[in-house]
Design an enzyme around this catalytic site. Structure first.
Site, PDB file in Angstrom:
ATOM      1  N   HIS A 120     -17.441  67.258 -11.631  1.00  0.00           N
ATOM      2  CA  HIS A 120     -16.656  66.170 -11.289  1.00  0.00           C
ATOM      3  C   HIS A 120     -15.471  66.582 -12.040  1.00  0.00           C
ATOM      4  CE1 HIS A 120     -19.423  63.083  -9.322  1.00  0.00           C
ATOM      5  NE2 HIS A 120     -19.572  64.475  -8.782  1.00  0.00           N
ATOM      6  N   GLU A 162     -13.726  64.473 -14.170  1.00  0.00           N
ATOM      7  CA  GLU A 162     -13.620  64.184 -15.779  1.00  0.00           C
ATOM      8  C   GLU A 162     -14.125  65.194 -16.598  1.00  0.00           C
ATOM      9  OE1 GLU A 162     -14.241  60.483 -13.121  1.00  0.00           O
ATOM     10  OE2 GLU A 162     -14.594  62.424 -12.961  1.00  0.00           O
ATOM     11  N   CYS A 164     -17.793  57.849 -11.947  1.00  0.00           N
ATOM     12  CA  CYS A 164     -19.100  57.526 -11.432  1.00  0.00           C
ATOM     13  C   CYS A 164     -19.954  56.989 -12.657  1.00  0.00           C
ATOM     14  CB  CYS A 164     -19.718  58.614 -10.539  1.00  0.00           C
ATOM     15  SG  CYS A 164     -19.875  60.021 -11.408  1.00  0.00           S
ATOM     16  N   ALA A 176       4.193  69.606  16.358  1.00  0.00           N
ATOM     17  CA  ALA A 176       5.298  70.168  15.903  1.00  0.00           C
ATOM     18  C   ALA A 176       6.344  69.746  17.007  1.00  0.00           C
ATOM     19  CB  ALA A 176       5.479  71.411  15.903  1.00  0.00           C
ATOM     20  N   ARG A 205      -0.813  64.219  25.694  1.00  0.00           N
ATOM     21  CA  ARG A 205      -1.927  63.459  26.193  1.00  0.00           C
ATOM     22  C   ARG A 205      -2.944  63.363  25.163  1.00  0.00           C
ATOM     23  NH1 ARG A 205      -1.068  61.514  31.110  1.00  0.00           N
ATOM     24  NH2 ARG A 205       0.721  62.294  32.340  1.00  0.00           N
ATOM     25  N   SER A 221      -4.129  60.198  23.406  1.00  0.00           N
ATOM     26  CA  SER A 221      -5.674  59.412  23.373  1.00  0.00           C
ATOM     27  C   SER A 221      -6.322  59.332  22.008  1.00  0.00           C
ATOM     28  CB  SER A 221      -6.444  60.419  24.053  1.00  0.00           C
ATOM     29  OG  SER A 221      -6.234  60.518  25.421  1.00  0.00           O
TER      30      SER A 221
END
Length: 371
Positions: free
Chosen positions: A50, A52, A78, A157, A303, A307
């Site tokens: 992790h 850390e 954690c 784009a 389209r 959606s």
């Protein structure tokens, strides 16, 4: 640099893990002494150290004493045993006495707060530094923890006046080379690329990762009610059959064309309908459930884009705006096919980032209601 600037630097570091840490979140960390960054670390891959642990290891390798530094970390350390030991224990073992945290860990599966654990043992903890940016960083993680589906990037784009193609539908490159390269970089980090049937038929795309970054090309997903003939000369059918998926109606799935595609090794998934449209959420959930996909990049036409937005499935909008104006009212628009609605009824997003991309501007948006 002040605390916010330092945390934003940690956010930037964390993004290097995009596409590699799932189903874990991306996390970045810094060790700072007298306002100077002494070591950097991030969660680079699922199952690996992790952030850390990584930043403490880098400091020690450089001869820097972590106990003489403040720790900046984008997500609450954690406090549970997973694939790796608890990060809170690593922080205590390193002798770190002050920790700045971007945002709390929202994981409902984890009990016990890392921040509270550290405070109870005499560590000074400051929560909520650059919190919005840090929460945006783990938006995909939140999606995986609260839904069964993938996290979806929607890339479009367009010109200044919102056009993606002329009225004939024929497309030429709208974006600059720098923007095209940026899209390729993102494509190489996702598990599937989703396009509409019109894009499939008009562009005959490859949907491959063109950068030499290792790993497999993403799955190619085509959303269409008109399945092609099996022997049609489309690249996805002739060269990428084993990694191509058609999302279509259940009726089309059972048709002669659907069965021919299935028999040739191409996946055809008939999706349920919702309010007269394909329930795309079912497709994204199946991608995650059956193919262990966590991120998708949607690159369809107006389209399909509409959606996705209508169904609340566009988690992050990447809009590349080119310094061009078409001016033709009948040209293809970036979002199309939605119901009639007033400005007051419009779907709302917030700006989550923007930057220069060659000659273009990249605007990143997130749904307003998830802010």
């Amino acid at each position: 640099m002040d605390a916010t600037e330092l945390m934003l630097r940690a956010v930037k570091l964390a993004r290097r893990g995009l596409g590699q840490t799932a189903p874990n979140p991306c996390v970045g960390a810094l060790l700072v002494a007298d306002g100077q960054v002494m070591a950097e670390g991030w969660h680079a891959r699922y199952g690996g150290p992790h952030a850390e642990v990584a930043v403490i290891a880098e400091a020690q390798a450089k001869g820097v004493d972590p106990a003489a530094c403040d720790l900046f970390v984008t997500l609450e350390p954690c406090n549970h045993q997973g694939k790796t030991p608890p990060c809170t224990e690593a922080v205590l073992a390193a002798g770190i006495r002050r920790v700045f945290i971007g945002t709390r860990d929202p994981n409902p599966d984890v009990t016990g707060g890392g921040a509270d654990f550290l405070r109870d043992r005499g560590v000074a903890v400051e929560l909520g530094v650059a919190e919005e940016a840090c929460r945006d960083l783990i938006a995909d993680f939140l999606t995986w923890k609260t839904t069964t589906r993938t996290y979806n990037f929607l890339k479009m784009a367009m010109t200044i006046d919102g056009k993606i193609a002329g009225r004939d539908g024929l497309r030429s490159a709208v974006s600059s080379e720098a923007s095209l390269a940026r899209v390729q970089e993102l494509r190489c980090r996702v598990d599937a690329v989703v396009i509409g049937g019109s894009t499939f038929r008009a562009d005959d795309p490859r949907l491959t990762c063109r950068q030499d970054v290792g790993g497999k090309d993403p799955y190619a997903v085509v959303v269409t009610g008109r399945l092609p003939e099996r022997d049609a000369a489309y690249h996805l059918l002739t060269h990428r059959a084993s990694r191509t998926i058609f999302w279509t109606s259940r009726e089309a799935e059972g048709s002669a064309r659907g069965q021919a595609l299935l028999e040739s090794g191409i996946r055809v998934w008939g999706l349920p309908e919702k309010s007269g449209h394909l329930d795309l959420a079912a497709g994204f959930s199946r991608l995650r459930r059956e193919l262990t996909a966590y991120h998708t990049l949607c690159e369809g036409g107006g389209r399909l884009a509409m959606s996705l937005v209508e169904q609340g499935l566009a988690d992050e909008l990447w809009l590349f705006v080119a310094p061009k104006i078409v001016g033709d009212e009948a040209a293809r628009h970036v979002f199309a096919g939605g119901p009639e609605r007033s400005i007051a009824e419009s779907l709302r997003f917030r700006v989550a980032g923007f930057e220069q991309s060659g000659a273009d501007v990249l605007m990143i948006y997130r749904p307003w209601e998830r802010s």
